[in-house]
Design a protein around this motif. Structure first.
Motif, PDB file in Angstrom:
ATOM      1  N   GLY A 106       0.629  -1.163   0.111  1.00  0.00           N
ATOM      2  CA  GLY A 106       0.021   0.149  -0.091  1.00  0.00           C
ATOM      3  C   GLY A 106       0.890   1.233   0.128  1.00  0.00           C
ATOM      4  N   ALA A 107       1.906   1.218   0.851  1.00  0.00           N
ATOM      5  CA  ALA A 107       2.904   2.465   0.762  1.00  0.00           C
ATOM      6  C   ALA A 107       3.536   2.692  -0.548  1.00  0.00           C
ATOM      7  N   LEU A 110       0.977   4.053  -2.944  1.00  0.00           N
ATOM      8  CA  LEU A 110       0.605   5.526  -2.508  1.00  0.00           C
ATOM      9  C   LEU A 110       1.589   6.360  -3.157  1.00  0.00           C
ATOM     10  N   LEU A 114       0.794   9.433  -5.700  1.00  0.00           N
ATOM     11  CA  LEU A 114       1.160  10.735  -5.520  1.00  0.00           C
ATOM     12  C   LEU A 114       2.223  11.213  -6.372  1.00  0.00           C
ATOM     13  N   ASP A 124       1.687  16.282  -0.193  1.00  0.00           N
ATOM     14  CA  ASP A 124       1.966  14.776  -0.286  1.00  0.00           C
ATOM     15  C   ASP A 124       2.841  14.120   0.946  1.00  0.00           C
ATOM     16  N   ILE A 127       0.546  13.562   3.652  1.00  0.00           N
ATOM     17  CA  ILE A 127      -0.174  12.378   3.660  1.00  0.00           C
ATOM     18  C   ILE A 127       0.782  11.138   4.037  1.00  0.00           C
ATOM     19  N   LEU A 128       1.865  11.002   3.313  1.00  0.00           N
ATOM     20  CA  LEU A 128       2.881  10.040   3.593  1.00  0.00           C
ATOM     21  C   LEU A 128       3.211   9.839   5.035  1.00  0.00           C
ATOM     22  N   ALA A 131       0.368   8.443   7.174  1.00  0.00           N
ATOM     23  CA  ALA A 131       0.183   6.924   6.790  1.00  0.00           C
ATOM     24  C   ALA A 131       1.139   6.245   7.645  1.00  0.00           C
TER      25      ALA A 131
END
Length: 361
Positions: A106-107, A110, A114, A124, A127-128, A131
């Motif tokens: 998923g990372a 992502l 992005l 961005d 967001i990271l 997460a």
């Protein structure tokens, strides 16, 4: 040469100290070594990557900052896990298959999404980092539900000395910090030597980031996992790789994008080739780990072979050699279909075996 030899010696010494201290700390805190490998050890292994990415960003060498994280993620799985599995087949915790590997996939996805507009902005980065905080929260919850080791027995199965002769957990933590410091310093020495050689050869920033710097910043993780495998600490060997990749993708890229004076640029070549390879390598871990919950020596050789093909393609494509097209066709039309078929067969066989075992119980 002196710098190279000194860096290698410090690398081994730091990894040995780190693994020993991590095992003691896990026993004293009553958590599984896997949790320590996924957090403290992985965070320390990612420290050189954070330093290099920040320095490259402030110097406006964003191709190096982004490329080194991508290359490090590919190297960690294919080379670090591959070499560790050659030393001793690696048992894989069910937690990794159910939680950490899907989160690493998923990372990777992502970051790919992005970066699709060819840049990573401060938003961005937030967001990271969000997460990453979510992942750490899940790990904290897992650690509270993990089984506690029996008193008087460490995670290697050996008896612990009497409490009066044992150093307190603070001593173990300080030993870990010293080991991490040695790893970071050794990685810095090796990285400087490698970059000088690459610059003399006239390689581009993207190639230097994907290969030389990615390998250099991954050496602490490689040394830690190899030492852990040699000492039979397979949870640390595997957890260090997965955790390091998650910290690199979410923490290093996130923090670098957040503090960068301008958005991090992502080259079209990285979007067309390097990021898909990184995502594919992360996805590859799921069926390999699921089929038997172990990484065998044969699978370790497979990982190393894939990295060799990737490295040859990057170098040949950059230098304009005709080998690049042949390698690409070979991978696309022969190797990848065969690999997908083999992994599907292995996963189906593992599912049937576990399903029959569940019915028998």
């Amino acid at each position: 040469m002196v710098q190279l030899v000194s860096g290698l010696i410090l690398l081994v010494a730091g990894a040995e100290l780190l693994v020993r201290a991590a095992v003691r700390l896990a026993a004293r805190l009553h958590v599984r070594p896997l949790i320590i490998g996924l957090t403290i050890v992985a965070l320390g292994s990612s420290a050189p990557q954070m330093a290099v990415s920040l320095q490259a960003t402030l110097a406006e060498n964003t191709d190096i900052a982004v490329g080194s994280v991508i290359g490090s993620s590919i190297f960690n799985i294919l080379v670090t896990l591959g070499l560790s599995a050659l030393i001793i087949p690696l048992r894989v915790s069910r937690q990794l298959v159910r939680l950490d590997i899907p989160l690493m996939i998923g990372a990777s996805l992502l970051v790919f999404v992005l970066a699709y507009n060819e840049e990573l902005t401060p938003v961005d980065g937030l967001i990271l980092l969000a997460a990453l905080l979510l992942y750490l929260g899940l790990l904290l919850r897992q650690s509270r539900h993990s089984a506690r080791p029996q008193a008087g027995v460490d995670h290697t199965g050996q008896g612990l000395p009497a409490a009066s002769s044992n150093p307190p957990w603070v001593s173990s933590l300080l030993s870990m910090l010293l080991g991490l410091g040695l790893l970071a310093f050794a990685g810095h020495l090796l990285l400087q030597a490698a970059v000088e050689v690459a610059s003399d050869l006239g390689l581009s920033e993207r190639i230097i980031g994907l290969t030389v710097i990615a390998v250099g910043t991954s050496l602490p993780a490689l040394a830690t996992s190899l030492i852990a495998a040699l000492r039979g600490q397979r949870d640390i060997a595997v957890g260090n790789v997965i955790g390091s990749n998650l910290f690199n993708l979410l923490g290093v890229l996130g923090f670098t994008a957040l503090v960068a004076p301008m958005p991090l640029s992502v080259s079209p070549n990285a979007l067309d080739f390097d990021l898909p390879v990184m995502l594919g390598v992360a996805v590859l871990c799921l069926p390999v780990f699921y089929s038997g919950y172990r990484v065998t020596r044969a699978e370790g050789l497979l990982f190393l072979g894939l990295y060799l093909a990737y490295g040859l393609h990057v170098v040949s494509f950059t230098t304009g050699m005709p080998l690049a097209g042949k390698l690409e066709n070979l991978m696309l039309f022969f190797v990848l279909p065969a690999l997908v078929a083999f992994l599907l067969f292995s996963s189906l066989r593992a599912w049937r075996r576990q399903h029959k075992k569940g019915e028998a119980q």
